[in-house]
Design a protein around this motif. Sequence first.
Motif, PDB file in Angstrom:
ATOM      1  N   TYR A 122       0.874 -12.839  -6.100  1.00 52.19           N
ATOM      2  CA  TYR A 122       0.347 -12.994  -4.740  1.00 52.19           C
ATOM      3  C   TYR A 122       0.724 -14.344  -4.124  1.00 52.19           C
ATOM      4  O   TYR A 122      -0.057 -14.965  -3.418  1.00 52.19           O
ATOM      5  CB  TYR A 122      -1.178 -12.816  -4.732  1.00 52.19           C
ATOM      6  N   ASN A 137      -3.708  -7.638   6.173  1.00 52.11           N
ATOM      7  CA  ASN A 137      -2.891  -8.394   5.234  1.00 52.11           C
ATOM      8  C   ASN A 137      -2.128  -7.477   4.295  1.00 52.11           C
ATOM      9  O   ASN A 137      -2.598  -6.407   3.929  1.00 52.11           O
ATOM     10  CB  ASN A 137      -3.747  -9.347   4.406  1.00 52.11           C
ATOM     11  N   ARG A 138      -0.943  -7.932   3.908  1.00 53.16           N
ATOM     12  CA  ARG A 138      -0.123  -7.192   2.944  1.00 53.16           C
ATOM     13  C   ARG A 138       0.537  -8.183   1.992  1.00 53.16           C
ATOM     14  O   ARG A 138       1.039  -9.229   2.422  1.00 53.16           O
ATOM     15  CB  ARG A 138       0.944  -6.379   3.669  1.00 53.16           C
ATOM     16  N   ASN A 139       0.511  -7.853   0.696  1.00 52.66           N
ATOM     17  CA  ASN A 139       1.202  -8.670  -0.290  1.00 52.66           C
ATOM     18  C   ASN A 139       2.690  -8.372  -0.246  1.00 52.66           C
ATOM     19  O   ASN A 139       3.133  -7.252  -0.493  1.00 52.66           O
ATOM     20  CB  ASN A 139       0.649  -8.382  -1.686  1.00 52.66           C
ATOM     21  N   THR A 162      -4.969  -9.705  -8.524  1.00 54.13           N
ATOM     22  CA  THR A 162      -5.804  -9.067  -7.504  1.00 54.13           C
ATOM     23  C   THR A 162      -7.226  -9.581  -7.584  1.00 54.13           C
ATOM     24  O   THR A 162      -7.848  -9.921  -6.584  1.00 54.13           O
ATOM     25  CB  THR A 162      -5.776  -7.544  -7.712  1.00 54.13           C
ATOM     26  N   LEU A 215      -7.548 -13.164  -6.428  1.00 51.38           N
ATOM     27  CA  LEU A 215      -7.431 -13.269  -4.984  1.00 51.38           C
ATOM     28  C   LEU A 215      -8.763 -12.948  -4.328  1.00 51.38           C
ATOM     29  O   LEU A 215      -9.195 -13.627  -3.403  1.00 51.38           O
ATOM     30  CB  LEU A 215      -6.356 -12.316  -4.473  1.00 51.38           C
ATOM     31  N   ALA A 261       1.876  -1.744  -2.188  1.00 51.28           N
ATOM     32  CA  ALA A 261       1.399  -3.125  -2.324  1.00 51.28           C
ATOM     33  C   ALA A 261      -0.079  -3.226  -1.955  1.00 51.28           C
ATOM     34  O   ALA A 261      -0.730  -2.242  -1.597  1.00 51.28           O
ATOM     35  CB  ALA A 261       2.230  -4.048  -1.432  1.00 51.28           C
ATOM     36  N   TRP A 262      -0.619  -4.451  -2.014  1.00 50.70           N
ATOM     37  CA  TRP A 262      -2.015  -4.730  -1.672  1.00 50.70           C
ATOM     38  C   TRP A 262      -2.138  -4.895  -0.164  1.00 50.70           C
ATOM     39  O   TRP A 262      -1.517  -5.777   0.429  1.00 50.70           O
ATOM     40  CB  TRP A 262      -2.439  -6.005  -2.392  1.00 50.70           C
ATOM     41  N   VAL A 307       1.506 -13.607   0.747  1.00 53.80           N
ATOM     42  CA  VAL A 307       0.702 -12.597   1.438  1.00 53.80           C
ATOM     43  C   VAL A 307       0.792 -12.882   2.931  1.00 53.80           C
ATOM     44  O   VAL A 307       0.618 -14.024   3.358  1.00 53.80           O
ATOM     45  CB  VAL A 307      -0.766 -12.624   0.974  1.00 53.80           C
ATOM     46  N   ASP A 318       3.255  -9.818  -8.208  1.00 55.61           N
ATOM     47  CA  ASP A 318       1.866  -9.614  -8.610  1.00 55.61           C
ATOM     48  C   ASP A 318       1.094 -10.923  -8.709  1.00 55.61           C
ATOM     49  O   ASP A 318      -0.109 -10.920  -8.956  1.00 55.61           O
ATOM     50  CB  ASP A 318       1.811  -8.886  -9.961  1.00 55.61           C
ATOM     51  N   TRP A 325       1.356 -18.058   1.675  1.00 53.80           N
ATOM     52  CA  TRP A 325       0.128 -17.253   1.574  1.00 53.80           C
ATOM     53  C   TRP A 325      -0.741 -17.494   2.808  1.00 53.80           C
ATOM     54  O   TRP A 325      -1.237 -18.597   3.020  1.00 53.80           O
ATOM     55  CB  TRP A 325      -0.610 -17.668   0.294  1.00 53.80           C
TER      56      TRP A 325
END
Length: 294
Positions: A274, A266-268, A4, A7, A249-250, A277, A272, A61
């Motif tokens: 990444y 955005n969503r992962n 995270t 990123l 998720a992120w 995405v 983990d 990504w």
Amino acid sequence: MKSTTLLLFANLIALTTTVFAQTNDVNDSNFVHLEGPYLGQKPPGLTPEPFAPGIVTTDRWEVSGVFTPDLQEFFFIREGEESQVQEIVAIKNTNNRWHESVLSPREGTPFIAPDGKTLHLGTWYRERTATGWSEKKSLGAPFKDLPIMRLTTSAKGTYFFDEFKSDYTGDIRYSRLVDGKYEKPKLLNKKINGGKSFHPFIAPDESYLIFDGKREGGYGNSDIYISFKQQDGSWGEPVNMGGEINTAAWEAVACVTPDGKYLFFNRNIGSDNYENVDIFWVDAQIIENLRPTR
């Protein structure tokens, strides 16, 4: 490997990039031509959907999708499948056909000003010219030395931006355009700035602010929040945008299309690390459903 923090920190690294690439058309055989608005995609309802699967959203990504005000150009950041180099991709509608090209290596996080004349890239920007976009330029004082990940601007020219700090915390500031000059940036209130507030999007009329961060009571990782401007001009308590937008998720880097119809974020989807995405979009009615009644 991504995390995270890595990123988020990638934005800062990108700001120091000094290598530029000319815009080169992608081989037409590798790009599906589509007709109509929004890259010819069927608009979503109140359930988020991946944007332009196979064209923009892939198993790799992609982040930070934004349209120009005329909706004829779409920009996003993509990590190359083989090179693993982040680049800014432009998809332009010419004669009702969409064509893809690479604008440059990544330079900050793209955002188009409401007047369509400026492509903001954190502490950098490009100006619209008769032949395309200029080379990147520095915003100068009082912004050039700030660790900005994402800068957005309202129709009045007010900047809202985040500051990514070395301890992986962040706050959101704003700077108004006064007599042709930008004032010293000011912190937003403590309701918004809890130490982990990133990627602001200011509505063109400054009626709401969307941002992301990990907060108590959230869904797990980073969630997307919205704060509405109150009648007295202050910012209201941030509201989690709910389980349709946010998951364990992120989720981050939200933006509303210039016509006000759709929310992009955005969503992962991957691990983990990444590695995957994706860019999602959803009907912007979801914002109105959260707006407080008066």
